[in-house]
Design a protein around this motif. Structure first.
Motif, PDB file in Angstrom:
ATOM      1  N   GLY A  31       0.912  -1.415   0.111  1.00 59.10           N
ATOM      2  CA  GLY A  31      -0.071   0.085   0.042  1.00 59.10           C
ATOM      3  C   GLY A  31       0.741   1.704  -0.404  1.00 59.10           C
ATOM      4  O   GLY A  31       0.326   2.522  -0.691  1.00 59.10           O
ATOM      5  N   GLU A  32       1.981   1.146   0.546  1.00 59.07           N
ATOM      6  CA  GLU A  32       2.838   2.240   1.024  1.00 59.07           C
ATOM      7  C   GLU A  32       3.182   2.403  -0.750  1.00 59.07           C
ATOM      8  O   GLU A  32       3.739   3.483  -0.798  1.00 59.07           O
ATOM      9  CB  GLU A  32       3.973   1.936   1.488  1.00 59.07           C
ATOM     10  N   ALA A  33       3.828   1.523  -0.890  1.00 61.46           N
ATOM     11  CA  ALA A  33       4.625   1.554  -2.943  1.00 61.46           C
ATOM     12  C   ALA A  33       3.004   2.010  -3.887  1.00 61.46           C
ATOM     13  O   ALA A  33       3.452   2.715  -4.542  1.00 61.46           O
ATOM     14  CB  ALA A  33       4.661   0.293  -2.999  1.00 61.46           C
ATOM     15  N   LYS A  55      -1.238   2.881   6.915  1.00 64.13           N
ATOM     16  CA  LYS A  55      -0.877   2.431   8.557  1.00 64.13           C
ATOM     17  C   LYS A  55      -2.837   2.071   8.105  1.00 64.13           C
ATOM     18  O   LYS A  55      -2.925   0.339   9.323  1.00 64.13           O
ATOM     19  CB  LYS A  55      -1.484   3.183   9.765  1.00 64.13           C
ATOM     20  N   GLU A  56      -3.479   2.183   7.281  1.00 71.51           N
ATOM     21  CA  GLU A  56      -5.411   2.087   7.133  1.00 71.51           C
ATOM     22  C   GLU A  56      -5.152   0.470   6.773  1.00 71.51           C
ATOM     23  O   GLU A  56      -5.374  -0.504   6.849  1.00 71.51           O
ATOM     24  CB  GLU A  56      -5.844   2.740   6.572  1.00 71.51           C
ATOM     25  N   LEU A  57      -4.285   0.272   5.669  1.00 69.62           N
ATOM     26  CA  LEU A  57      -4.182  -1.299   4.554  1.00 69.62           C
ATOM     27  C   LEU A  57      -3.702  -1.873   5.616  1.00 69.62           C
ATOM     28  O   LEU A  57      -3.961  -3.588   5.951  1.00 69.62           O
ATOM     29  CB  LEU A  57      -3.038  -0.680   3.877  1.00 69.62           C
ATOM     30  N   TYR A  58      -2.986  -1.827   6.601  1.00 70.98           N
ATOM     31  CA  TYR A  58      -2.030  -2.785   7.908  1.00 70.98           C
ATOM     32  C   TYR A  58      -3.144  -3.200   8.588  1.00 70.98           C
ATOM     33  O   TYR A  58      -3.378  -4.258   8.694  1.00 70.98           O
ATOM     34  CB  TYR A  58      -1.136  -1.966   8.529  1.00 70.98           C
ATOM     35  N   THR A  59      -4.528  -2.691   8.890  1.00 67.63           N
ATOM     36  CA  THR A  59      -5.409  -2.742   9.779  1.00 67.63           C
ATOM     37  C   THR A  59      -6.072  -3.569   8.797  1.00 67.63           C
ATOM     38  O   THR A  59      -6.935  -4.274   9.555  1.00 67.63           O
ATOM     39  CB  THR A  59      -5.983  -1.344  10.696  1.00 67.63           C
ATOM     40  N   CYS A  60      -6.448  -3.584   7.563  1.00 66.68           N
ATOM     41  CA  CYS A  60      -7.458  -3.985   6.664  1.00 66.68           C
ATOM     42  C   CYS A  60      -6.667  -6.078   6.647  1.00 66.68           C
ATOM     43  O   CYS A  60      -7.900  -6.607   6.632  1.00 66.68           O
ATOM     44  CB  CYS A  60      -7.346  -3.629   5.332  1.00 66.68           C
ATOM     45  N   LEU A 116      -5.641  -6.260  -1.694  1.00 67.37           N
ATOM     46  CA  LEU A 116      -5.848  -7.342  -0.496  1.00 67.37           C
ATOM     47  C   LEU A 116      -5.217  -8.604  -0.986  1.00 67.37           C
ATOM     48  O   LEU A 116      -4.292  -9.155   0.247  1.00 67.37           O
ATOM     49  CB  LEU A 116      -6.600  -7.492   0.850  1.00 67.37           C
ATOM     50  N   GLN A 117      -5.262  -8.929  -1.555  1.00 70.03           N
ATOM     51  CA  GLN A 117      -5.431 -10.252  -2.448  1.00 70.03           C
ATOM     52  C   GLN A 117      -4.144 -10.528  -2.588  1.00 70.03           C
ATOM     53  O   GLN A 117      -3.451 -11.610  -2.158  1.00 70.03           O
ATOM     54  CB  GLN A 117      -6.171 -10.539  -3.229  1.00 70.03           C
ATOM     55  N   LEU A 118      -3.507  -9.286  -2.810  1.00 71.83           N
ATOM     56  CA  LEU A 118      -2.023  -9.637  -3.176  1.00 71.83           C
ATOM     57  C   LEU A 118      -1.715  -9.970  -1.437  1.00 71.83           C
ATOM     58  O   LEU A 118      -0.328 -11.460  -1.518  1.00 71.83           O
ATOM     59  CB  LEU A 118      -1.467  -8.674  -3.910  1.00 71.83           C
ATOM     60  N   ALA A 119      -1.591  -8.957  -1.244  1.00 72.42           N
ATOM     61  CA  ALA A 119      -1.263  -8.917   0.301  1.00 72.42           C
ATOM     62  C   ALA A 119      -1.562 -10.764   0.617  1.00 72.42           C
ATOM     63  O   ALA A 119      -0.374 -11.580   1.608  1.00 72.42           O
ATOM     64  CB  ALA A 119      -2.043  -8.463   1.154  1.00 72.42           C
ATOM     65  N   SER A 120      -2.682 -11.243   0.353  1.00 73.30           N
ATOM     66  CA  SER A 120      -3.024 -12.550   1.589  1.00 73.30           C
ATOM     67  C   SER A 120      -1.899 -13.589   0.660  1.00 73.30           C
ATOM     68  O   SER A 120      -1.597 -14.751   0.855  1.00 73.30           O
ATOM     69  CB  SER A 120      -4.086 -13.190   0.996  1.00 73.30           C
ATOM     70  N   SER A 121      -1.718 -13.672  -0.743  1.00 75.77           N
ATOM     71  CA  SER A 121      -1.111 -14.232  -1.726  1.00 75.77           C
ATOM     72  C   SER A 121       0.723 -14.195  -1.343  1.00 75.77           C
ATOM     73  O   SER A 121       1.405 -15.282  -1.067  1.00 75.77           O
ATOM     74  CB  SER A 121      -0.519 -14.504  -3.244  1.00 75.77           C
ATOM     75  N   PHE A 122       1.045 -12.504  -0.452  1.00 78.25           N
ATOM     76  CA  PHE A 122       2.295 -12.824   0.296  1.00 78.25           C
ATOM     77  C   PHE A 122       2.520 -13.090   1.486  1.00 78.25           C
ATOM     78  O   PHE A 122       3.751 -13.950   2.066  1.00 78.25           O
ATOM     79  CB  PHE A 122       2.791 -11.324   0.188  1.00 78.25           C
TER      80      PHE A 122
END
Length: 304
Positions: free
Chosen positions: A121-123, A130-135, A224-230
């Protein structure tokens, strides 16, 4: 449909479970009056406690003003230690063990997904990091709620479909309980006062193209799908198929090299968090992860 979820009880004050050592450690921190920034960091690595605190803070936000979507020191100072102590004096609801639900993997995956959502999200600058971190942290909290409310029935369901494709598991959850885990996560987040766009992204991130909406919310769902895959890759030490991550990265405009860079930095941040997620970490008061995070800033500069 064989069972219904008692969503009202969760939004009405019941606290979802956390590791027992963590709740004990936080109670110690409340009593010792550590700085709010350290307290925010400790609270912010626990999905159940994060939701509780955000809901507590948003309950005091006047109508029309922007509500909170992440824990920080200013929020905790506004709530005040007495109110925090009172809120966490309520014990977590005791439940039977839910067979086939790996609690340790749940905590680890939630934290890894939070780190990945923040880094990516920062990129990409799709929303405040910080909101994406919470998500990322709360995205799968619905599964914890199902396991708590219906441990026997959900254990049976996981025994039958836990190793199946996620889409099938979500369908079975929806048929059995009236909500699948992502819908329940979104409902809980909305009940805690988080912005609708973040809740909607969580709800549909397992299959973003099927959400029926274009625009920023869809981009957030793909992130979020990318984050879940990561997170899946991080918990496997980077070993495993890259297909789901590559597909999400492509939609977000990232090539494979950029995706791998984000994955490395997500893993590095997860490694910092893991040092305070271990049960022994509570022995040293004030132990927190590094606040400098040069790797995260490097990611930001590479893609902007």
């Amino acid at each position: 449909m064989n069972a219904h979820l008692d969503l009202a009880s969760l939004l009405g004050g019941a606290i979802l479970p956390s590791p027992a050592w963590r709740r004990h450690w936080l109670a110690t921190l409340f009593q010792q009056q550590v700085p709010f920034d350290e307290l925010a960091e400790q609270l912010g690595c626990d999905p159940a406690l994060t939701g509780k605190v955000i809901g507590l803070a948003n309950a005091a936000v006047p109508p029309g003003e922007r509500k909170h979507a992440a824990i920080d020191a200013a929020m905790l100072a506004a709530i005040g230690l007495p109110a925090l102590r009172q809120a966490f004096a309520i014990p977590a609801r005791p439940t039977a063990t839910c067979a086939h639900f790996d609690e340790q993997r749940f905590w680890s995956h939630s934290q890894a997904m939070a780190c990945a959502a923040r880094v990516a999200g920062e990129a990409l600058q799709l929303a405040p990091a910080k909101e994406l971190y919470t998500c990322g942290l709360l995205a799968n909290i619905g599964q914890l709620a199902i396991a708590m409310l219906h441990p026997q029935a959900y254990g049976e369901l996981l025994g039958q479909h836990g190793s199946a494709a996620r889409a099938l598991l979500l369908c079975e959850e929806a048929w059995r309980f009236g909500h699948h885990q992502l819908a329940l996560s979104a409902s809980l987040m909305r009940g805690w006062g988080m912005p609708d766009i973040l809740c909607d992204a969580v709800r549909c991130h397992a299959a973003p193209p099927g959400c029926g909406q274009a625009g920023r919310m869809t981009e957030l769902a793909w992130l979020l799908q990318l984050a879940s895959s990561f997170a899946d890759l991080i918990l496997r030490n980077g070993v495993g198929p890259r297909g789901p991550a590559t597909a999400a990265a492509r939609v977000l405009g990232l090539d494979v090299e950029h995706m791998e860079t984000l994955l490395r930095h997500s893993n590095a941040e997860w490694s910092e968090w893991r040092a305070i997620l271990e049960p022994h970490a509570h022995i040293a008061l004030g132990r927190t992860r590094s606040r400098i995070r040069p790797a995260a800033r490097q990611v930001f500069s590479e893609f902007i």
